[in-house]
Design an enzyme around this catalytic site. Structure first.
Site, PDB file in Angstrom:
ATOM      1  N   TRP A   1      -1.248  -4.393   7.994  1.00  0.00           N
ATOM      2  CA  TRP A   1      -1.566  -2.972   8.188  1.00  0.00           C
ATOM      3  C   TRP A   1      -1.886  -2.688   9.662  1.00  0.00           C
ATOM      4  O   TRP A   1      -1.600  -1.604  10.173  1.00  0.00           O
ATOM      5  CB  TRP A   1      -2.764  -2.588   7.301  1.00  0.00           C
ATOM      6  CG  TRP A   1      -3.286  -1.210   7.552  1.00  0.00           C
ATOM      7  CD1 TRP A   1      -2.843  -0.046   7.004  1.00  0.00           C
ATOM      8  CD2 TRP A   1      -4.372  -0.842   8.423  1.00  0.00           C
ATOM      9  NE1 TRP A   1      -3.578   1.013   7.476  1.00  0.00           N
ATOM     10  CE2 TRP A   1      -4.522   0.557   8.354  1.00  0.00           C
ATOM     11  CE3 TRP A   1      -5.237  -1.564   9.260  1.00  0.00           C
ATOM     12  CZ2 TRP A   1      -5.491   1.244   9.078  1.00  0.00           C
ATOM     13  CZ3 TRP A   1      -6.198  -0.875   9.980  1.00  0.00           C
ATOM     14  CH2 TRP A   1      -6.313   0.499   9.881  1.00  0.00           C
ATOM     15  N   HIS A   2      -2.448  -3.700  10.348  1.00  0.00           N
ATOM     16  CA  HIS A   2      -2.806  -3.499  11.751  1.00  0.00           C
ATOM     17  C   HIS A   2      -1.571  -3.421  12.652  1.00  0.00           C
ATOM     18  O   HIS A   2      -1.638  -2.873  13.748  1.00  0.00           O
ATOM     19  CB  HIS A   2      -3.719  -4.635  12.246  1.00  0.00           C
ATOM     20  CG  HIS A   2      -5.078  -4.611  11.631  1.00  0.00           C
ATOM     21  ND1 HIS A   2      -5.328  -5.106  10.374  1.00  0.00           N
ATOM     22  CD2 HIS A   2      -6.259  -4.121  12.073  1.00  0.00           C
ATOM     23  CE1 HIS A   2      -6.618  -4.932  10.087  1.00  0.00           C
ATOM     24  NE2 HIS A   2      -7.191  -4.338  11.089  1.00  0.00           N
ATOM     25  N   GLY A   3      -0.454  -3.969  12.198  1.00  0.00           N
ATOM     26  CA  GLY A   3       0.751  -3.909  13.006  1.00  0.00           C
ATOM     27  C   GLY A   3       1.772  -4.930  12.571  1.00  0.00           C
ATOM     28  O   GLY A   3       1.446  -5.904  11.895  1.00  0.00           O
TER      29      GLY A   3
END
Lengths: 76, 457
Positions: free
Chosen positions: B319-321
């Site tokens: 989700w962070h990247g």
């Protein structure tokens, strides 16, 4: 329902089954049960009482004590 | 977030907000201010926010009205995830395709590397998934479009959360008139200044001192490299907690209560507790909408204890990247949760047989072990983590110093967490403190000004 939940929680989740808990004991915020245990509890409630409690209701705010659990179960 | 636009819109809308008599009108004003804020930041983001809001509201209405609504729920979640994948992960996937094309040297190449991630998209996507799921589970009603638009765009929490639930914000929007309270203004402005202080005075300066070591660890002594790892643990905490303070404080100025995102995470004594204290709104989301549904797929212990935490936290990492370092960080935490849970199960069994005689030992290492585990996790999260890890752990000095710092933490753990909690409880805030801190923030603002780490996600 209270007695049944109390027995299940005492047998399944407590490190020491002789720990004193009652219907007002804070189980989640008190560190007695964690998310993994709550998954088992959710399945148990569905199996025994035919009620499926959504995860956002199984939180320390609304599902912390056995009394709160009974209230939530009755809402669904 | 620490920009002229943010504070200008905050100040202007705040004055007008409290002058308006009805909450409906105030909500419309907040929506207009929020959309203006997003437009000033990035025109593309505004289009995406509006499109996603329309889509999810339509889906929410359909879920609410239809009896057989599971397919609409699934369709809605897929739609939201598709937008997230398109903007956030397609560049990464296109990179993989590009590499494949180079390898084949046949097909024409296309590139989506420059596709920009609309600001706040990751946060809106999760808010909307929770909205659709909560309607499906009959926990909320869809509400009005105006309220849902405000829920998605509210500028105080737009850039990086907290990922607040519709269930908690909507009743506040629907209140006939949120009463004006001086205490809200005081508490809100205090939180903003504390947030600025954490970010501008601590996080940015800490980052300034350690970035050289992180960028080129081999030039420094392994002991300094180890300190830089611990330093980053505090930098990312102070940066994100500072942002959250500003977001919560700014919302409070409008009389809105937004959930807390941190609760002294580095005082946690196990990894499960850490995740109840770190980025609480994200970990709550992961728990409710990923961990629980995954756990329901099978009651097999191996699945529940071994796979579910790793998959859930792996997704949390992604989700962070779209980067393997985030995935590795997520898996690291998933494995930590898994091992901790297995240990808990064993402890329970041993406890029942009255065989557990190691409680004092576990109690002594619980806090340092958790802190070290989380700090080492940041090695993967931050870029250039591998050279840093190699520099520290592939040398005798580095390993020795790691062991010494662990023993030191065991010693400190006997009194430090209790001491910090005691200090926190003793602080009696005075209005003058807010002004002093603000003054220091203004001095530091001109010296260093970096973006919030989590605003990039």
């Amino acid at each position: 329902m209270e007695a049944q939940l109390l027995e299940f929680i005492r047998d399944e989740f407590l490190d020491d089954p002789e720990t004193e808990i009652d219907a007002d004991t804070k189980l989640i915020s008190g560190g007695f049960i964690d998310s993994f245990s709550l998954v088992s509890l959710q399945s148990y409630i569905e199996r025994e009482f035919g009620k499926r409690i959504p995860a956002p209701r199984i939180t320390a705010e609304s599902f912390d004590t056995i009394k709160q659990m009974v209230q939530i179960i009755q809402q669904f | 977030m620490i920009s002229f636009e943010f504070f200008a819109i905050l100040g202007l809308s705040l004055v007008l907000y409290w002058l308006l008599p009805a909450q409906r009108a105030r909500n419309l004003l907040l929506s207009a201010a929020s959309l203006l804020f997003i437009w000033l930041l990035d025109h593309q983001s505004l289009v995406v926010v509006l499109a996603l809001t329309l889509f999810s509201y339509g889906m929410g209405q359909a879920i609410y009205r239809l009896k057989r609504n599971s397919w609409v729920h699934v369709l809605g979640v897929i739609g939201i995830l598709a937008s997230l994948i398109f903007f956030k992960y397609l560049g990464f996937l296109a990179g993989l395709f590009d590499s494949l094309y180079i390898f084949l040297e046949a097909l024409p190449r296309f590139s989506l590397h420059h596709l920009l991630l609309p600001l706040g998209l990751s946060y809106i996507a999760f808010k909307q998934i929770s909205y659709l799921s909560d309607i499906k589970w009959k926990l909320v009603k869809p509400g009005s479009f105006a309220d849902f638009l405000l829920y998605n765009s509210l500028f105080t929490i737009f850039l990086a959360g907290p990922i607040e639930r519709f269930e908690r914000l909507n009743p506040q929007f629907q209140s006939p008139r949120i009463p004006f309270k001086k205490a809200d203004l005081e508490l809100g402005s205090r939180r903003i200044v504390i947030g600025l202080f954490k970010k501008l005075v601590f996080a940015d300066w800490l980052g300034f001192f350690i970035s050289g070591i992180w960028n080129n660890p081999s030039q420094y002594h392994p002991g300094l490299a180890l300190l830089a790892v611990f330093g980053y643990a505090f930098q990312i905490y102070l940066d994100f907690a500072g942002y959250s303070d500003i977001a919560i404080g700014a919302s409070r100025l409008f009389g809105l209560r937004v959930m807390e995102n941190f609760d002294r995470p580095y005082l946690a004594t196990n990894i499960s507790q850490f995740w109840r204290r770190w980025h609480i709104s994200l970990s709550d989301f992961i728990r409710d909408y990923i961990f629980f549904p995954l756990s329901r797929l099978s009651s097999n212990k191996v699945w529940l204890l071994g796979f579910v935490p790793v998959i859930a936290m792996g997704l949390c990492g992604l989700w962070h990247g779209a980067d393997s370092r985030y995935l590795i960080w997520g898996i690291w935490h998933g494995l930590g949760l898994s091992v901790y849970q297995i240990f808990q199960q064993l402890k329970r069994r041993l406890g029942k047989r009255k065989m557990l005689k190691f409680n004092a030992f576990f109690a002594a290492i619980a806090w340092p072990l958790t802190f070290m585990f989380v700090s080492l996790g940041w090695l993967s999260f931050r870029a250039f983590g591998l050279p840093m890890a190699r520099h520290i752990f592939f040398s005798f000095e580095g390993l020795t110093l790691t062991l010494i710092s662990f023993l030191l933490l065991i010693f400190l753990g006997r009194w430090l967490p209790a001491f910090l909690l005691d200090i926190g409880a003793r602080i009696r805030w005075r209005p003058a403190f807010t002004l002093y801190l603000l003054l220091i923030c203004l001095i530091c603002y001109s010296a260093l000004n970096t973006e919030f780490i989590y605003a990039a996600f």
